[in-house]
Design an enzyme around this catalytic site. Structure first.
Site, PDB file in Angstrom:
ATOM      1  N   LYS A  81       0.844  -1.197   0.000  1.00  0.00           N
ATOM      2  CA  LYS A  81       0.000   0.000   0.000  1.00  0.00           C
ATOM      3  C   LYS A  81       0.881   1.250   0.000  1.00  0.00           C
ATOM      4  O   LYS A  81       1.837   1.345   0.779  1.00  0.00           O
ATOM      5  CB  LYS A  81      -0.887  -0.048   1.249  1.00  0.00           C
ATOM      6  CG  LYS A  81      -1.958   1.024   1.333  1.00  0.00           C
ATOM      7  CD  LYS A  81      -2.825   0.765   2.563  1.00  0.00           C
ATOM      8  CE  LYS A  81      -3.991   1.734   2.669  1.00  0.00           C
ATOM      9  NZ  LYS A  81      -4.849   1.436   3.842  1.00  0.00           N
ATOM     10  N   SER A 156      -9.532   0.976   2.903  1.00  0.00           N
ATOM     11  CA  SER A 156      -8.763   1.808   1.990  1.00  0.00           C
ATOM     12  C   SER A 156      -7.613   1.077   1.316  1.00  0.00           C
ATOM     13  O   SER A 156      -6.960   1.615   0.423  1.00  0.00           O
ATOM     14  CB  SER A 156      -8.191   3.014   2.758  1.00  0.00           C
ATOM     15  OG  SER A 156      -7.306   2.584   3.786  1.00  0.00           O
ATOM     16  N   SER A 180     -10.013  -1.241   7.084  1.00  0.00           N
ATOM     17  CA  SER A 180      -9.363  -1.098   5.783  1.00  0.00           C
ATOM     18  C   SER A 180      -8.501  -2.270   5.347  1.00  0.00           C
ATOM     19  O   SER A 180      -8.019  -2.284   4.213  1.00  0.00           O
ATOM     20  CB  SER A 180      -8.515   0.186   5.764  1.00  0.00           C
ATOM     21  OG  SER A 180      -9.346   1.319   5.739  1.00  0.00           O
TER      22      SER A 180
END
Length: 470
Positions: A81, A156, A180
């Site tokens: 990420k 996310s 997330s």
């Protein structure tokens, strides 16, 4: 088991490289070929560093040829990420504001994986500043679900969920502040571990909410998550909230039987308003765990709606505090949905925030009392499988906000209490979309969750299924 390197699990590919069954370059090339095939459909990567990855793989192979293994993941290619600082690399955090931000330090979690020998493939897409549960991003476009390209990945950690599911990376770091990690794991059919606050250092990871943020992996299996947790967990002088002390043998825990364990099934909230297919998969999951030797009992939890509301309040205030300067100086550089959420946080009174913080201790005590007789609690990650990108697009769909609120109901209470939770793939809808369940444990007892989750995966193959390109 597939002989194509990219289709193997993290644990399997690490073992194969260590046993010289194939090289780091072969594993890296295999991932890059799949990235070239899938990236135009998924938009899962923020940056693809093919040449640098192959050069690093060659260096890993050369080091091994001299008899040196750098660690348990020597030569294994991975991407993470795009909020984990990596010195000398652009780290966008999914935002316009940090589009050109070059990190000067490397996050502790990422450095520990580097020290174990990993090769960097690039960086993965994410929701802007990690503040959204669907995978939409107004600056870089949404990430698409490999099981259904019109559907969300969850956020996310959107790129992490999609890339692991499509076998573009063997695993990926995500973050979980309100769900997330678990939501992308659920919607994309992979395994995701939300760790206890303090289990893994957050140093060098973009902050969103100082008291809720957690670092954790998304991977193909519980076994892989156990390996990664063992490499990353522990004290860190750069993060005073990272807890010191001896660590369990997570890999060994994942090999243990669950015979005689007791799993709690909530009587309300997590079993209310479920899509019928999700409800059926919950029942089937419980049946598998029983066949593996676990007992189940009903548990009556405290009002989870209050925990959800408290989590949203704490998150809103802490996120707004971190972004205050940019909200004043650069409001036009935020996407409209993230800007609205951050501005709402500025409007919450300090007294309300302090009350929510002060209540966390009593709320945790009440939860622990309610689950005193069980080893873990099982619940759906979300009441539905992945909705479409269009129907969850705030600004373009009148029902989007209601859709989003429904998606996040079951994850936020765990964040507010700071507890660990493991999301595992447990089935598919008739339309072919994955469904996951979460196991919720006691503070710092990730080993128990890994034990239960691995037993389920030994009895099923949902985590081994691979989406096919459209």
């Amino acid at each position: 088991m597939s002989t194509e390197p990219a289709l193997m699990s993290l644990t399997a590919v690490a073992n194969a490289i260590a046993q010289k069954r194939f090289s780091s370059r072969e594993a890296t090339q295999s991932c890059l070929e799949r990235i070239a095939q899938w990236q135009p459909r998924l938009n899962a990567f923020m940056a693809i560093e093919a040449d640098a990855a192959l050069a690093a793989a060659d260096a890993a192979d050369a080091l091994f040829a001299k008899g040196n293994l750098s660690g348990a993941l020597h030569g294994v290619p991975m991407a993470h990420k795009d909020m984990y600082y990596d010195a000398g690399k652009v780290v966008t955090c999914g935002s316009k504001i940090r589009r050109d931000f070059v990190a000067t330090t490397t996050s502790t979690a990422l450095q520990r994986l580097k020290d174990a020998g990993t090769v960097r493939l690039g960086s993965l897409q994410m929701v802007e500043f990690a503040y959204g549960p669907t995978g939409h991003n107004s600056h870089y476009g949404p990430v698409h679900n490999p099981w259904g390209l019109d559907h969300i990945t969850g956020g996310s950690s959107s790129g992490s969920g999609a890339a692991v599911a499509a076998r573009l990376t063997f695993a990926a770091l995500g973050s979980d502040t309100g769900g997330s990690i678990r939501m992308p794991a659920h919607f994309c059919g992979v395994t995701g571990l939300k760790t206890t606050v303090g289990r893994i250092s957050r140093a060098g990871a973009m902050p969103l909410s100082q008291s809720l943020d957690t670092v954790g992996p998304l991977a193909r299996s519980v076994e892989d998550c156990a390996l990664l947790l063992g490499l990353m967990a522990g004290a860190d002088p750069d993060d005073p909230t990272a807890v010191a002390g001896p660590l369990p043998d997570y890999a060994a825990a994942a090999r243990e039987s669950i015979k005689g364990l007791t799993i709690g099934v909530p009587t309300a909230f997590y079993v209310d308003d479920l899509d019928p297919e999700v409800a059926a998969i919950l029942d089937e999951t419980i049946a598998v765990l029983k066949r593996e030797g676990a007992n189940t009992v009903q548990v009556e939890l405290p009002d989870q709606r209050q925990l959800t509301a408290a989590c949203q309040l704490v998150l809103a205030v802490e996120a707004a505090a971190f972004h205050k300067r940019w909200l004043i100086e650069r409001p036009q550089d935020y996407g409209p949905q993230v800007l609205m959420r951050l501005q709402n946080g500025l409007a919450i009174p300090g007294v309300s925030y302090l009350e929510a913080m002060r209540w966390r201790g009593p709320a945790l005590a009440a939860h622990l009392a309610a689950v005193a007789g069980v080893d873990a609690v099982i619940a759906p990650v979300a009441p539905v499988a992945a909705p479409t990108i269009a129907e969850s697009d705030v600004g373009n769909s009148p029902d989007a906000e209601a859709v989003i609120q429904r998606l996040t109901r079951f994850t936020r209470p765990v964040n507010y209490l700071g507890l660990p939770s493991l999301s595992i793939p447990t089935g598919f809808t008739r339309g072919g979309l994955p469904v996951g369940m979460q196991l919720v444990g006691r503070s710092f007892d990730e080993a128990m969750l890994l034990r239960i989750g691995a037993a389920f995966q030994r009895a099923t193959d949902f985590h081994d299924r691979v989406p096919k390109p459209a």
